[in-house]
Design a protein around this motif. Structure first.
Motif, short mmCIF file in Angstrom:
data_model
loop_
_atom_site.label_atom_id
_atom_site.label_comp_id
_atom_site.label_asym_id
_atom_site.label_seq_id
_atom_site.Cartn_x
_atom_site.Cartn_y
_atom_site.Cartn_z
N ASP A 165 -2.93 1.85 -7.41
CA ASP A 165 -2.10 1.51 -6.24
C ASP A 165 -2.32 0.03 -5.88
O ASP A 165 -3.34 -0.56 -6.25
N LEU B 199 -4.46 -2.53 -0.70
CA LEU B 199 -3.92 -2.73 0.67
C LEU B 199 -4.66 -3.80 1.45
O LEU B 199 -4.06 -4.54 2.22
N ARG C 159 1.21 5.47 -3.58
CA ARG C 159 1.07 6.52 -2.58
C ARG C 159 1.17 6.00 -1.16
O ARG C 159 1.49 6.74 -0.24
N ARG C 160 0.87 4.71 -0.96
CA ARG C 160 0.86 4.19 0.42
C ARG C 160 2.06 3.30 0.70
O ARG C 160 1.94 2.27 1.38
N GLU D 25 2.76 2.58 4.41
CA GLU D 25 1.90 1.55 5.00
C GLU D 25 2.28 0.15 4.50
O GLU D 25 2.26 -0.81 5.28
#
Ligand SMILES: *Cc1c(COP(=O)(O)O)cnc(C)c1O
Length: 493
Positions: free
Chosen positions: A190, A193, A220-221, A224
């Motif tokens: 991913d 972040l 997946r995020r 966000e």
């Protein structure tokens, strides 16, 4: 014999049935425009031509003849029916300068394709004029620039691009006048972040993302990420070149993307890979609609359909090409979508994901190392051959070349660059279990060869018309010209 058609040439030989009628009006042309000597065309019979080009075509790897699991490319089988539809005489004989009232059938197809892709992506508007994925990106970047300028916000000079992105993403951003800021990927595949949080700010014009990413996993995020970038005043660009992972089950619009492109020549049924024509759909959220390139199809308030051109759209980024895009590619996409219907489009993602996950698990069971073993694959998966490279001195490139001897096209090699000795494998939704099993079997046999007879793998391919090519030189110094014997350098001809 070099294999050129010129080598078959014999003076006076010709294909009688195909000879064009001799024009009688050349007398009108000024002498300066007439050739002094006839062009050096090959003089061959019809049979010579048929055999020559049939043999040439047999030297190719193609989807019609071989499994072609090139990752991030969707080299799937494209149904002949879509082709037949696009080749209808009424479409072929249409002229792009014909007034809209003579183009109503074509306009309606284009309009309906825009509507279908709007429904599939969840975007507010879709236009079809870009001629390729990269041109869709370039147009999207131009819209990002126009959007910030229209708000009096010229300080946004940076486009964020994850390090796993397709090379066209940073290239498009730079061609659009932005600086590219790379965002790293975390160990799970991913976007990192924390790093993204540090990177966003008042200079952020937008982020270009692929979801699923080119690492073969779903981000997946995404919610966000969208909040972070939107919160900082930036826009989200979705690289939807390969939509077959999510078709009919997830929509970039719902993930809050502002702009996207889809490669119709990957997901929507135009064969590609040989440099043939492509087309991209460009979708936007409501706030970006004023900046869309023209022309695009719309309902005519007076009835029927019309083109919306530059008139009355002062904020448009303008035109991308002479006319309205690649008509043949758009028609194939339209026929394909209508042939499959809503349920069929959803089955595309079912089988694209099933095939990729089946292949990933079978390769893993055969002892190959997946780049992200904990993750579900999207429509493609990554194997890293770093262990094989270490133990046998046989690289991902050697595997790729040896696969050709087994009658299988290689997957994408060494991309994404984050994963050492990687193969990015996209089986696509159109391949059977037997074909996928044959691929795993070939990979296992090549590894066995690497252990016992590594030269067999390092020297591959052994059975193809040409062996290993100098691909850098082929790209940088292509020499595609034939010169008549006795004529010297390229500069003279
Ligand atoms: C193929 C691809 C592109 C570029 O598309 P072109 O039509 O070749 O310009 C961009 N992004 C991704 C992820 C791709 O797979």
């Amino acid at each position: 014999m070099s294999g050129l058609i010129f080598d078959r040439s014999r003076p006076g030989r010709h294909a009688g049935g195909l000879a064009p009628e001799v024009l009688e009006s050349v007398d009108d042309l000024p002498a300066t425009c007439l050739r002094k000597v006839p062009p050096a065309l090959p003089e061959v019979s019809e049979l010579d031509v048929v055999r020559h080009y049939t043999r040439l075509s047999q030297k190719n790897f193609s989807i019609d003849t071989h499994f072609y699991p090139l990752g991030s490319c969707t080299m799937k089988y494209n149904p002949r029916a879509a082709n037949r539809f696009a080749m209808l005489e009424g479409f072929l004989s249409a002229h792009p300068l014909a007034p809209a009232r003579f183009q109503q059938g074509f306009l309606e197809c284009v309009f309906e394709l825009q509507e279908i892709l709007r429904a599939v992506t969840g975007m507010s508007a879709v236009v079809l004029s870009p001629m390729a994925g990269a041109q869709g990106e370039f147009a999207g970047i131009a819209m990002i620039r126009r959007y910030h300028a229209s708000r009096g916000d010229p300080g946004r000079t940076e486009i964020l691009v994850p390090d796993a992105a397709h090379g066209t993403n940073p290239a498009s951003a730079i061609m659009g006048g932005f600086r590219v800021r790379e965002v790293p990927t975390g160990p799970d595949g991913d976007v990192d972040l924390d790093a993204l949080q540090k990177a966003v700010g008042p200079a952020t014009a937008g982020i270009m993302l692929t979801n699923p990413s080119t690492l073969g996993v779903f981000e997946r995020r995404i919610v966000e990420i969208a909040s972070l970038v939107h919160g900082a005043g930036g826009l989200l660009y979705y690289d939807g070149a390969n939509l077959n992972a999510i078709l009919g089950r997830a929509r970039p619009g719902d993930m809050r993307f502002d702009i996207l492109h889809l490669n119709l020549h990957k997901t929507f049924s135009t064969p590609h890979g040989g440099g043939g024509p492509g087309a991209a759909a460009l979708g936007v959220s409501a706030r970006l609609e004023p900046f869309l390139p023209t022309p695009f199809a719309a309902r005519d308030p007076a009835g029927g359909f019309c083109w919306i051109g530059a008139e009355g759209r002062p904020e448009s980024i303008g035109r991308l090409s002479a006319f309205m895009g690649n008509a043949g590619v758009l028609l194939r996409a339209y026929a394909y979508a209508r042939l499959l219907g809503r349920g069929g489009l959803r089955r595309v993602s079912t089988f694209a994901a099933l095939n990729a996950n089946y292949l990933a698990r079978r390769l893993e069971a055969a002892g190959f190392e997946l780049a992200f073993p904990e993750r579900r694959a999207s429509h493609e998966c990554i194997v890293t051959l770093r262990r094989e490279a270490r133990e046998y001195g046989v690289t991902a490139m050697d595997f790729a070349k040896r696969l050709l001897d087994y009658g299988l096209h290689a997957p994408t090699t060494y991309f994404p660059m984050l994963i050492p000795e990687c193969l990015l494998i996209e089986p696509t939704e159109t391949e059977s279990k037997e074909t996928l099993d044959a691929f795993v079997e070939a990979m296992s046999r090549i590894r066995a060869e690497a252990a016992t007879d590594p030269e067999r793998v390092r020297g591959a391919p052994w059975t193809t018309p040409v062996r290993r090519l100098d691909d850098v030189r082929a790209a940088r110094e292509p020499d595609l010209r034939w010169r008549p014997p006795g004529v010297g350098s390229a500069a003279e001809t």
